[in-house]
Write a protein that holds these residues in place. Structure first.
Motif, PDB file in Angstrom:
ATOM      1  N   ASP A  79       1.386   2.830   3.383  1.00  0.00           N
ATOM      2  CA  ASP A  79       2.307   2.027   4.199  1.00  0.00           C
ATOM      3  C   ASP A  79       3.745   2.320   3.837  1.00  0.00           C
ATOM      4  O   ASP A  79       4.616   2.487   4.702  1.00  0.00           O
ATOM      5  CB  ASP A  79       2.050   0.526   3.971  1.00  0.00           C
ATOM      6  CG  ASP A  79       0.778   0.068   4.676  1.00  0.00           C
ATOM      7  OD1 ASP A  79       0.208   0.869   5.455  1.00  0.00           O
ATOM      8  OD2 ASP A  79       0.358  -1.078   4.431  1.00  0.00           O
ATOM      9  N   LYS A  80       3.969   2.383   2.542  1.00  0.00           N
ATOM     10  CA  LYS A  80       5.348   2.638   2.102  1.00  0.00           C
ATOM     11  C   LYS A  80       5.807   4.010   2.563  1.00  0.00           C
ATOM     12  O   LYS A  80       6.932   4.178   3.034  1.00  0.00           O
ATOM     13  CB  LYS A  80       5.431   2.509   0.575  1.00  0.00           C
ATOM     14  CG  LYS A  80       5.408   1.051   0.119  1.00  0.00           C
ATOM     15  CD  LYS A  80       5.817   0.881  -1.324  1.00  0.00           C
ATOM     16  CE  LYS A  80       4.627   1.182  -2.226  1.00  0.00           C
ATOM     17  NZ  LYS A  80       4.926   0.879  -3.647  1.00  0.00           N
ATOM     18  N   ASP A  96       0.822  -1.202   0.000  1.00  0.00           N
ATOM     19  CA  ASP A  96       0.000   0.000   0.000  1.00  0.00           C
ATOM     20  C   ASP A  96       0.860   1.257   0.000  1.00  0.00           C
ATOM     21  O   ASP A  96       1.890   1.335   0.695  1.00  0.00           O
ATOM     22  CB  ASP A  96      -0.899  -0.020   1.242  1.00  0.00           C
ATOM     23  CG  ASP A  96      -1.683   1.264   1.381  1.00  0.00           C
ATOM     24  OD1 ASP A  96      -2.481   1.553   0.470  1.00  0.00           O
ATOM     25  OD2 ASP A  96      -1.445   1.988   2.367  1.00  0.00           O
ATOM     26  N   LYS A 126       4.936   5.585   5.136  1.00  0.00           N
ATOM     27  CA  LYS A 126       5.229   5.504   6.577  1.00  0.00           C
ATOM     28  C   LYS A 126       6.581   4.844   6.824  1.00  0.00           C
ATOM     29  O   LYS A 126       7.360   5.271   7.682  1.00  0.00           O
ATOM     30  CB  LYS A 126       4.128   4.704   7.282  1.00  0.00           C
ATOM     31  CG  LYS A 126       2.767   5.398   7.316  1.00  0.00           C
ATOM     32  CD  LYS A 126       2.485   5.997   8.676  1.00  0.00           C
ATOM     33  CE  LYS A 126       1.176   6.797   8.694  1.00  0.00           C
ATOM     34  NZ  LYS A 126      -0.011   5.925   8.495  1.00  0.00           N
TER      35      LYS A 126
END
Lengths: 202, 202, 202, 202
Positions: free
Chosen positions: A175-176, A172, A178
């Motif tokens: 997510d990356k 996602d 983060k």
DNA sequence: AATGAATGAGCGTTCATTCAT
DNA sequence: CATGAATGAACGCTCATTCAT
């Protein structure tokens, strides 16, 4: 004459300027600035080249307008940062907010990264450089160890790179982002600790 | 050395091919690939454009030849890496040797970095991408945590960036390279430890 | 808001046509007809190009209107001249009055002189040519000696040239006009005498 | 003469530069500089526009080259004149030789006269102006009466005008040139006498 | 080993003009 | 009385490339 509008030729008039910007950014990012011709932009919009010149004085101005419109949050962030005390907390927050701001201007930043040679010769080149130097000045402690200075630079650069270097990793997007942020924040922390260590041992 | 030699106009004949490459690399790096015309290269060498076509079939071929000549050590390094076991030691050594190899092809790599959009459309684009993926495959443990994967990528990218992002920091070039290497090596170590930690806690 | 006129933006409304002519003549004289664009004229007046088209059908029409408005005295003068007997006195008076009329339309005539190639292709080109031929027909005695015919032409031309060829000589403008007029009148006199002499000696 | 040559496409190769100049001068004189496009020149020569750029760097350069090639005799004449004593004889000879030199560059001078507004903005504008001033400085006695100064200017101008103002008078071209020269020489003589008279009566 | 001459395609830009509002 | 938006045609110019010599 009201009614439902015939087809899509004349869809939304008055927003042509915006549509030019959209298409231009898309093509600039895809093929580069030089390889994107005004003819191409015009054709995609189904207008003539001359129409582009009604809205922008030059090809370069299209890019300038994109830069100004899309990087305002980043400019404001750096302004904010330069007024804060250079504590670890400031830097951490800067990195966090920078990561967010970048996400909002991702296609443009990707373009800037991939067309550095071209951008350097354009009006925005200087502006961009100054901005990066502003960031640097906030982050880097000139008295720090060279290795820690590199950590700061690496942190910033990791954020930039994150936008497009991870494209072929799956997962996602948020997510990356983060994960990238975490690595950058970590680099900043270590750089900061390094400085403290240096001071203590002196 | 003996002979009569008239001035310097036809200094060293027979090495024109090499001189074309030198000038081309210099100009490509300075102004970008698109903005560098064959006319310009020819003028600098005091030959005609047509002469360039005696030595290279196309403009692109000049770049291809530069890439092939200058990045051979890197290609060999990656070949070597892909035959080693994926231990921390391997990765550390790879990073160390990669840093050295990059230094040897710095102007070309700087060019590649700054002209990604252009390079992507050229023949070497694919090759370059494959090579980077090779590196990635060696370094990254696909089972590792996303954050640690980012650390690996960041390490590689830090090495690349080191070449030109530190240009305006002062200090000896070799010192800077070492500092960059240390940060990259550190990132690799932490990424590796992270993976171990993850495994232990599972 | 409302009432009292804000500044000077819309000074004198209703005379836009006149203001267009003024600006156009200034720019035409300064830079030539072709190099003066409607955009430029419009910008100086702080209106849009389209506004010009409300007042004039084409760019050429602006020039035509200037020509017609400013050269009426000259047209009338030539009409008058063509109804007089071709005596020396007539020619002298014609020259005197022509000199005055020219002074009143100096910028336009200067423009015509400096843009002959362009003007020739325009509607006023023909008109202008006819007018000059009218002048010639009045002045020149076709039975006169070729040299004297040249004197007549030279007289007319000296009057034209006087307007701008003497610009870099210093001295009062009116003094210069008088001096030019004297030379022209002198040429006419000599041309006339020459004709008499020719007749007597035959 | 000799050989038949295949058609005319490839007639005389190696003289393209010269042919460009010829056609360009013809068109410039006929329609003016601005209204003559490179496309038009190229089409007449049955080559592409790009071919023109092999021989000349810009459109302006074509004109510059014409100017330099065709007005060399005039430049040399003025140089000569400026080294002579400012006697009547010098001026008479100057006028005579100037008349001849002009005849050799007639189409170009006609062009310059009819495109003054354009030429003024070009590189040759300055050169041309300087040259005319050189002529003026030789001819005009700054201490002379204003009327006599006008006579000198009128003489020069009559020579220029002669080239194209007499086009619609019939008669042999050389005869006309001689007549023009006589009027100009006469003006010079009278101007000179005027100065003497002024001195004597003082 | 290199030149002289040329091409075809394309580019960014400008212009006079139009027309619905 | 004027504008906003757009067009079609052209322009000067540059580029990578070709090829006979």
């Amino acid at each position: 004459m009201g009614g439902t509008m015939d087809g899509m030729k004349q869809q939304r008039r008055g927003n042509t300027r915006q549509r030019i910007q959209d298409v231009a950014l898309e093509l600039f990012a895809e093929q580069g600035y030089e390889k994107t011709s005004l003819r191409e932009i015009a054709e995609r919009l189904d207008v003539t080249k001359a129409a582009l010149y009604y809205h922008f004085k030059t090809k370069e101005e299209i890019l300038v307008s994109l830069f100004e419109d899309l990087t305002r949050p980043i400019r404001e962030l750096i302004d904010w940062g330069s007024r804060q005390p250079p504590t670890l907390e400031t830097k951490q927050e800067l990195v966090r907010r920078y990561s967010e701001a970048l996400a909002g201007a991702a296609p443009l930043y990707r373009f800037m990264q991939e067309n550095q040679a071209t951008v350097r010769e354009l009006r925005i080149g200087e502006t961009f450089k100054e901005r990066m130097q502003g960031l640097r000045d906030i982050m880097i402690d000139p008295k720090a160890d060279l290795v820690d200075q590199v950590r700061y630079v690496s942190a910033i650069f990791t954020l930039h790179a994150g936008m497009f270097l991870l494209q072929d990793l799956d997962g996602d997007a948020e997510d990356k982002r983060k994960a990238v942020l975490e690595v950058a924040a970590d680099l900043v922390t270590r750089a900061h600790e390094g400085s403290r260590r240096a001071k203590e041992s002196s």
